[in-house]
Design a protein around this motif. Structure first.
Motif, PDB file in Angstrom:
ATOM      1  N   VAL A 181      38.939  33.495  90.043  1.00 32.59           N
ATOM      2  CA  VAL A 181      39.619  32.211  90.222  1.00 32.59           C
ATOM      3  C   VAL A 181      40.946  32.253  89.475  1.00 32.59           C
ATOM      4  O   VAL A 181      41.011  32.740  88.347  1.00 32.59           O
ATOM      5  CB  VAL A 181      38.751  31.051  89.665  1.00 32.59           C
ATOM      6  N   ALA A 182      42.006  31.751  90.103  1.00 34.37           N
ATOM      7  CA  ALA A 182      43.294  31.644  89.421  1.00 34.37           C
ATOM      8  C   ALA A 182      43.406  30.233  88.845  1.00 34.37           C
ATOM      9  O   ALA A 182      43.575  29.265  89.587  1.00 34.37           O
ATOM     10  CB  ALA A 182      44.431  31.922  90.392  1.00 34.37           C
ATOM     11  N   LEU A 183      43.264  30.142  87.546  1.00 35.26           N
ATOM     12  CA  LEU A 183      43.360  28.849  86.867  1.00 35.26           C
ATOM     13  C   LEU A 183      44.840  28.549  86.630  1.00 35.26           C
ATOM     14  O   LEU A 183      45.544  29.331  85.975  1.00 35.26           O
ATOM     15  CB  LEU A 183      42.583  28.927  85.546  1.00 35.26           C
ATOM     16  N   CYS A 184      45.306  27.431  87.182  1.00 39.65           N
ATOM     17  CA  CYS A 184      46.755  27.144  87.181  1.00 39.65           C
ATOM     18  C   CYS A 184      47.087  25.852  86.442  1.00 39.65           C
ATOM     19  O   CYS A 184      47.168  24.777  87.057  1.00 39.65           O
ATOM     20  CB  CYS A 184      47.255  27.051  88.624  1.00 39.65           C
ATOM     21  N   PRO A 185      47.326  25.961  85.132  1.00 41.67           N
ATOM     22  CA  PRO A 185      47.721  24.749  84.405  1.00 41.67           C
ATOM     23  C   PRO A 185      49.174  24.401  84.649  1.00 41.67           C
ATOM     24  O   PRO A 185      50.008  25.266  84.917  1.00 41.67           O
ATOM     25  CB  PRO A 185      47.532  25.149  82.923  1.00 41.67           C
ATOM     26  N   GLY A 186      49.475  23.103  84.522  1.00 44.20           N
ATOM     27  CA  GLY A 186      50.863  22.656  84.433  1.00 44.20           C
ATOM     28  C   GLY A 186      51.280  22.720  82.986  1.00 44.20           C
ATOM     29  O   GLY A 186      50.715  23.505  82.209  1.00 44.20           O
ATOM     30  N   LEU A 187      52.242  21.888  82.604  1.00 43.94           N
ATOM     31  CA  LEU A 187      52.739  21.915  81.223  1.00 43.94           C
ATOM     32  C   LEU A 187      51.646  21.464  80.243  1.00 43.94           C
ATOM     33  O   LEU A 187      51.115  20.363  80.373  1.00 43.94           O
ATOM     34  CB  LEU A 187      53.958  20.989  81.096  1.00 43.94           C
ATOM     35  N   ILE A 188      51.314  22.350  79.304  1.00 41.61           N
ATOM     36  CA  ILE A 188      50.274  22.063  78.307  1.00 41.61           C
ATOM     37  C   ILE A 188      50.880  22.277  76.911  1.00 41.61           C
ATOM     38  O   ILE A 188      51.607  23.253  76.690  1.00 41.61           O
ATOM     39  CB  ILE A 188      49.052  23.003  78.472  1.00 41.61           C
ATOM     40  N   ASP A 189      50.533  21.409  76.001  1.00 40.72           N
ATOM     41  CA  ASP A 189      51.114  21.438  74.663  1.00 40.72           C
ATOM     42  C   ASP A 189      50.509  22.583  73.823  1.00 40.72           C
ATOM     43  O   ASP A 189      49.566  22.384  73.072  1.00 40.72           O
ATOM     44  CB  ASP A 189      50.815  20.074  74.009  1.00 40.72           C
ATOM     45  N   THR A 190      51.038  23.801  73.988  1.00 42.91           N
ATOM     46  CA  THR A 190      50.578  24.964  73.205  1.00 42.91           C
ATOM     47  C   THR A 190      51.799  25.625  72.576  1.00 42.91           C
ATOM     48  O   THR A 190      52.932  25.339  72.969  1.00 42.91           O
ATOM     49  CB  THR A 190      49.895  26.018  74.102  1.00 42.91           C
ATOM     50  N   PRO A 191      51.579  26.560  71.619  1.00 45.50           N
ATOM     51  CA  PRO A 191      52.730  27.230  70.985  1.00 45.50           C
ATOM     52  C   PRO A 191      53.690  27.875  71.991  1.00 45.50           C
ATOM     53  O   PRO A 191      54.877  27.988  71.713  1.00 45.50           O
ATOM     54  CB  PRO A 191      52.062  28.302  70.114  1.00 45.50           C
ATOM     55  N   GLU A 209      59.089  14.759  83.078  1.00 40.49           N
ATOM     56  CA  GLU A 209      59.482  13.719  84.031  1.00 40.49           C
ATOM     57  C   GLU A 209      58.774  13.890  85.379  1.00 40.49           C
ATOM     58  O   GLU A 209      58.504  12.918  86.084  1.00 40.49           O
ATOM     59  CB  GLU A 209      61.005  13.755  84.267  1.00 40.49           C
ATOM     60  N   SER A 210      58.466  15.143  85.740  1.00 42.01           N
ATOM     61  CA  SER A 210      57.842  15.384  87.050  1.00 42.01           C
ATOM     62  C   SER A 210      56.323  15.175  87.030  1.00 42.01           C
ATOM     63  O   SER A 210      55.666  15.247  88.059  1.00 42.01           O
ATOM     64  CB  SER A 210      58.182  16.799  87.552  1.00 42.01           C
ATOM     65  N   ILE A 211      55.762  14.903  85.845  1.00 42.04           N
ATOM     66  CA  ILE A 211      54.327  14.574  85.778  1.00 42.04           C
ATOM     67  C   ILE A 211      54.211  13.062  86.004  1.00 42.04           C
ATOM     68  O   ILE A 211      54.781  12.277  85.234  1.00 42.04           O
ATOM     69  CB  ILE A 211      53.722  14.941  84.396  1.00 42.04           C
ATOM     70  N   PRO A 212      53.515  12.640  87.062  1.00 41.32           N
ATOM     71  CA  PRO A 212      53.497  11.205  87.382  1.00 41.32           C
ATOM     72  C   PRO A 212      53.110  10.307  86.203  1.00 41.32           C
ATOM     73  O   PRO A 212      53.686   9.242  86.016  1.00 41.32           O
ATOM     74  CB  PRO A 212      52.487  11.120  88.534  1.00 41.32           C
ATOM     75  N   SER A 213      52.162  10.736  85.370  1.00 45.56           N
ATOM     76  CA  SER A 213      51.736   9.895  84.233  1.00 45.56           C
ATOM     77  C   SER A 213      52.639  10.079  83.022  1.00 45.56           C
ATOM     78  O   SER A 213      52.525   9.348  82.048  1.00 45.56           O
ATOM     79  CB  SER A 213      50.310  10.270  83.828  1.00 45.56           C
ATOM     80  N   LYS A 214      53.514  11.099  83.077  1.00 43.33           N
ATOM     81  CA  LYS A 214      54.407  11.486  81.954  1.00 43.33           C
ATOM     82  C   LYS A 214      53.611  12.020  80.750  1.00 43.33           C
ATOM     83  O   LYS A 214      54.134  12.126  79.645  1.00 43.33           O
ATOM     84  CB  LYS A 214      55.328  10.338  81.471  1.00 43.33           C
ATOM     85  N   HIS A 215      52.333  12.337  80.938  1.00 41.13           N
ATOM     86  CA  HIS A 215      51.525  12.883  79.849  1.00 41.13           C
ATOM     87  C   HIS A 215      51.428  14.400  79.966  1.00 41.13           C
ATOM     88  O   HIS A 215      51.085  14.913  81.027  1.00 41.13           O
ATOM     89  CB  HIS A 215      50.096  12.307  79.866  1.00 41.13           C
ATOM     90  N   ILE A 244      45.427  22.412  87.258  1.00 41.92           N
ATOM     91  CA  ILE A 244      45.156  21.316  86.326  1.00 41.92           C
ATOM     92  C   ILE A 244      46.511  20.948  85.728  1.00 41.92           C
ATOM     93  O   ILE A 244      46.984  21.580  84.780  1.00 41.92           O
ATOM     94  CB  ILE A 244      44.070  21.672  85.281  1.00 41.92           C
ATOM     95  N   ASP A 245      47.171  19.979  86.377  1.00 45.08           N
ATOM     96  CA  ASP A 245      48.580  19.744  86.042  1.00 45.08           C
ATOM     97  C   ASP A 245      48.977  18.268  86.046  1.00 45.08           C
ATOM     98  O   ASP A 245      50.174  17.961  86.025  1.00 45.08           O
ATOM     99  CB  ASP A 245      49.487  20.537  86.995  1.00 45.08           C
ATOM    100  N   GLY A 246      47.996  17.378  86.092  1.00 47.35           N
ATOM    101  CA  GLY A 246      48.337  15.947  86.074  1.00 47.35           C
ATOM    102  C   GLY A 246      49.208  15.527  87.233  1.00 47.35           C
ATOM    103  O   GLY A 246      49.913  14.526  87.162  1.00 47.35           O
ATOM    104  N   GLY A 247      49.226  16.332  88.288  1.00 43.85           N
ATOM    105  CA  GLY A 247      50.051  15.997  89.451  1.00 43.85           C
ATOM    106  C   GLY A 247      51.477  16.523  89.346  1.00 43.85           C
ATOM    107  O   GLY A 247      52.317  16.211  90.180  1.00 43.85           O
ATOM    108  N   GLN A 248      51.734  17.358  88.333  1.00 39.01           N
ATOM    109  CA  GLN A 248      53.093  17.858  88.105  1.00 39.01           C
ATOM    110  C   GLN A 248      53.681  18.550  89.340  1.00 39.01           C
ATOM    111  O   GLN A 248      54.884  18.482  89.595  1.00 39.01           O
ATOM    112  CB  GLN A 248      53.084  18.848  86.916  1.00 39.01           C
ATOM    113  N   SER A 249      52.824  19.206  90.114  1.00 36.65           N
ATOM    114  CA  SER A 249      53.347  20.019  91.217  1.00 36.65           C
ATOM    115  C   SER A 249      53.314  19.319  92.578  1.00 36.65           C
ATOM    116  O   SER A 249      53.529  19.940  93.597  1.00 36.65           O
ATOM    117  CB  SER A 249      52.549  21.327  91.301  1.00 36.65           C
ATOM    118  N   ILE A 250      53.050  17.987  92.576  1.00 33.68           N
ATOM    119  CA  ILE A 250      52.922  17.340  93.897  1.00 33.68           C
ATOM    120  C   ILE A 250      54.253  16.993  94.542  1.00 33.68           C
ATOM    121  O   ILE A 250      54.325  16.717  95.725  1.00 33.68           O
ATOM    122  CB  ILE A 250      52.027  16.059  93.866  1.00 33.68           C
ATOM    123  N   SER A 251      55.335  16.955  93.757  1.00 34.72           N
ATOM    124  CA  SER A 251      56.616  16.627  94.393  1.00 34.72           C
ATOM    125  C   SER A 251      57.735  17.467  93.793  1.00 34.72           C
ATOM    126  O   SER A 251      57.552  18.116  92.785  1.00 34.72           O
ATOM    127  CB  SER A 251      56.931  15.148  94.227  1.00 34.72           C
TER     128      SER A 251
END
Ligand SMILES: NC(=O)c1ccc[n+]([C@@H]2O[C@H](COP(=O)([O-])OP(=O)(O)OC[C@H]3O[C@@H](n4cnc5c(N)ncnc54)[C@H](O)[C@@H]3O)[C@@H](O)[C@H]2O)c1
Length: 251
Positions: A181-191, A209-215, A244-251
């Protein structure tokens, strides 16, 4: 517990998502083999897991070096007799550089760690899994394996390669009991990206800004998802990108 009796090997376990996955896998009952080039960070992850009564073996190894990968698998098999789950997580990033700004050395290094490293470790453990007729690969790619603009030119190329490689693994070996499985995170708060978040770099401000919830996502959230994907509950998920990206890649 979702990973009871499983043995899981996790690369890049000294930091960020590797550490978070290692901790969560151990909480879910897996015996974990931690690997990284950073011995100090690895020792910290090991302590966090042992403090929680987890079973852990740490191995300092560079995933881009065949001899390191070979001896890592030997040690893992010697200690636990098997590896059921391989989390190809270690990777590097060259900031947000465009092609003309990336040196040949940087390009080669990123490809060596992010792509060749996945291939080397997979090939080292795959014969053992095929013999057992079962095995799972969680290849940590990124939404940068499906879209542009979330890393440098070499990183984005490397993550597209990891997604393609994962599909091909399933194509060739699913009939033999292998899942990839290719696990594909969006922006995650890591080093890996924290420095850019702290500096309000335009490349990450645009991503937030591109994450709909801005989180921004948290490593633990990726770790919970990874546990599920690695577990037998996800047995029909094979050869696909799981975002797993909070919708970052939908638009
Ligand atoms: N943080 C994000 O926003 C994000 C988003 C999408 C995908 N990812 C992916 O998640 C994975 C983990 O990233 P992270 O954010 O936790 O980064 P990180 O920099 O915190 O951790 C990466 C780890 O890999 C290790 N590493 C580097 N080169 C290595 C090598 N040659 N051999 C072994 N270990 C090596 C580092 O020492 C470090 O501990 C990577 O594959 C990354 O591409 C991260």
């Amino acid at each position: 517990m979702l990973l009871q009796e499983k043995v899981a090997l996790i690369t890049g376990a000294a930091s960020g998502l590797g550490r978070a996955q290692a901790i969560e896998y151990a909480k879910e009952g897996a015996k974990v083999i931690l690997s990284d080039v950073n011995a100090e960070g690895l020792a910290e992850t090991e302590k966090l897991i042992k403090d929680n009564n987890g079973t852990v073996l740490s191995i300092v190894a560079d995933v881009s070096k065949k001899e390191d990968v070979h001896s890592m698998i030997n040690k893992a098999l010697e200690e636990f007799g098997t590896v059921d789950i391989c989390v190809n997580n270690a990777a590097i990033l060259a900031d947000f550089k465009a092609s003309l700004d990336i040196t040949e050395e940087e390009w080669d290094k990123i490809m060596a760690v992010n792509v060749k490293g996945v291939y080397l470790l997979t090939n080292e453990i795959l014969p053992h899994m095929l013999e057992k007729g079962k095995g799972t690969f969680i290849n940590v790619a990124s939404i940068g394996g499906t879209i542009a603009g979330v890393g440098d030119a070499a990183y984005i190329t490397s993550k597209h390669a990891v997604v393609g490689y994962t599909k091909q693994l399933t194509f060739n070996y699913a009939k033999d009991g292998i899942r990839a499985v290719a696990l594909c995170p969006g922006l995650i708060d890591t080093p890996m990206v924290q420095y850019a978040i702290e500096q309000d770099r335009p490349e990450v401000v645009r991503q937030i800004e591109s994450i709909p919830s801005k989180h921004i996502g948290r490593s633990e959230e990726v770790a919970y998802f990874s546990v599920y994907l690695a577990s037998d509950k996800a047995k029909h998920i094979n050869g696909v990108e799981m975002k797993i990206d909070g919708g970052q890649s939908i638009s």
